[in-house]
Design an enzyme around this catalytic site. Structure first.
Site: not given
Length: 250
Positions: A155-157
């Site tokens: 979900a972050y990258f």
């Protein structure tokens, strides 16, 4: 010494990368706008430390995912200092989670904070810089691992990948309005690893660099200063990762 210059550093209230960037700019003589979202007491302490360098420093709260709040933040900084010469977007969130557990809300959370917040700040501050004959410099903070992501941060990258795209896009958009406005990015590697990171994971992160050591917030600050010093560089994303981008140990 740029005694008449002003820098706005998002996420500089807490003692992380943003605070180190703010201090490096204060040492150059920049007045500093210290942005924070919820860490008011830490931001006040940061501003006090910066004033010890003989520069002006004030704190400014804002939720950068809120367009109205971003407009108010930029307006408040301009009202206080009269100009913004450097913007460094350090504010970010990151939460690990197995892919099987990632929800749409997780993805939105990271995109709102990392991608949307960075875009809105670039947009509002960039348009203010366009009106300044001297222009200005924007430096975004991304992540080296957008090009070779490791598991657990699905979900972050993607949100950090959007930061480099925003950097290129805004470099073009703003320079076409004022060629003295530049936009670049720093892509840190293992810098200031989380204190609760298991020792084995920390060892693996360090061994995966070519320099075999953890980076420091000051390394990111030095990269920001290099963009300040070199006015012929724009639209660039610079890894500051100890060689991690080019090295695949396994």
């Amino acid at each position: 010494m740029a005694t008449d210059r002003v820098a706005l550093v998002t996420g500089s209230g807490a003692k992380r990368v943003g605070a180190a960037v703010a201090e490096a700019l204060a040492r150059r003589g920049y007045a500093i706008a210290v942005h924070y979202r919820s860490s008011a007491s830490e931001a006040a302490s940061t501003a006090a430390r910066l004033r010890a360098h003989g520069v002006e420093a004030d704190t400014f709260p804002a939720d950068l995912t809120d367009e109205t709040a971003v407009r108010a933040l930029v307006g408040a900084v301009l009202a206080r200092f009269g100009r913004i010469d450097v913007l460094v977007n350090c504010a970010a969130v990151w939460e690990p989670k197995p892919l099987e557990e990632v929800t749409a809300a997780d993805v939105r959370f990271h995109f709102d904070a990392n991608a949307l917040g960075t875009f809105l700040m670039c947009q509002r501050v960039g348009l203010a810089m366009v009106k300044q004959p001297e222009g200005g410099l924007i430096v975004n903070v991304g992540d080296w691992a957008e090009v070779r992501p490791y598991p657990g941060y699905a979900a972050y990258f993607p949100s950090k990948g959007a930061v480099t795209a925003t950097t290129r896009c805004l470099a073009v958009e703003l320079a076409l309005r004022n060629p003295n406005v530049r936009v670049n990015a720093v892509l840190p590697g293992p810098v200031m690893l989380p204190p609760d990171l298991p020792e084995e994971e920390k060892r693996q992160a360090i061994n995966a660099t070519l320099v075999k050591r953890e980076g420091k917030p000051e390394n990111v600050a030095q990269a920001v200063l290099s963009f300040v010093d070199n006015d012929f560089v724009t639209g660039v994303s610079l890894p500051v990762d100890g060689g991690r981008t080019v090295y695949a140990p396994e």
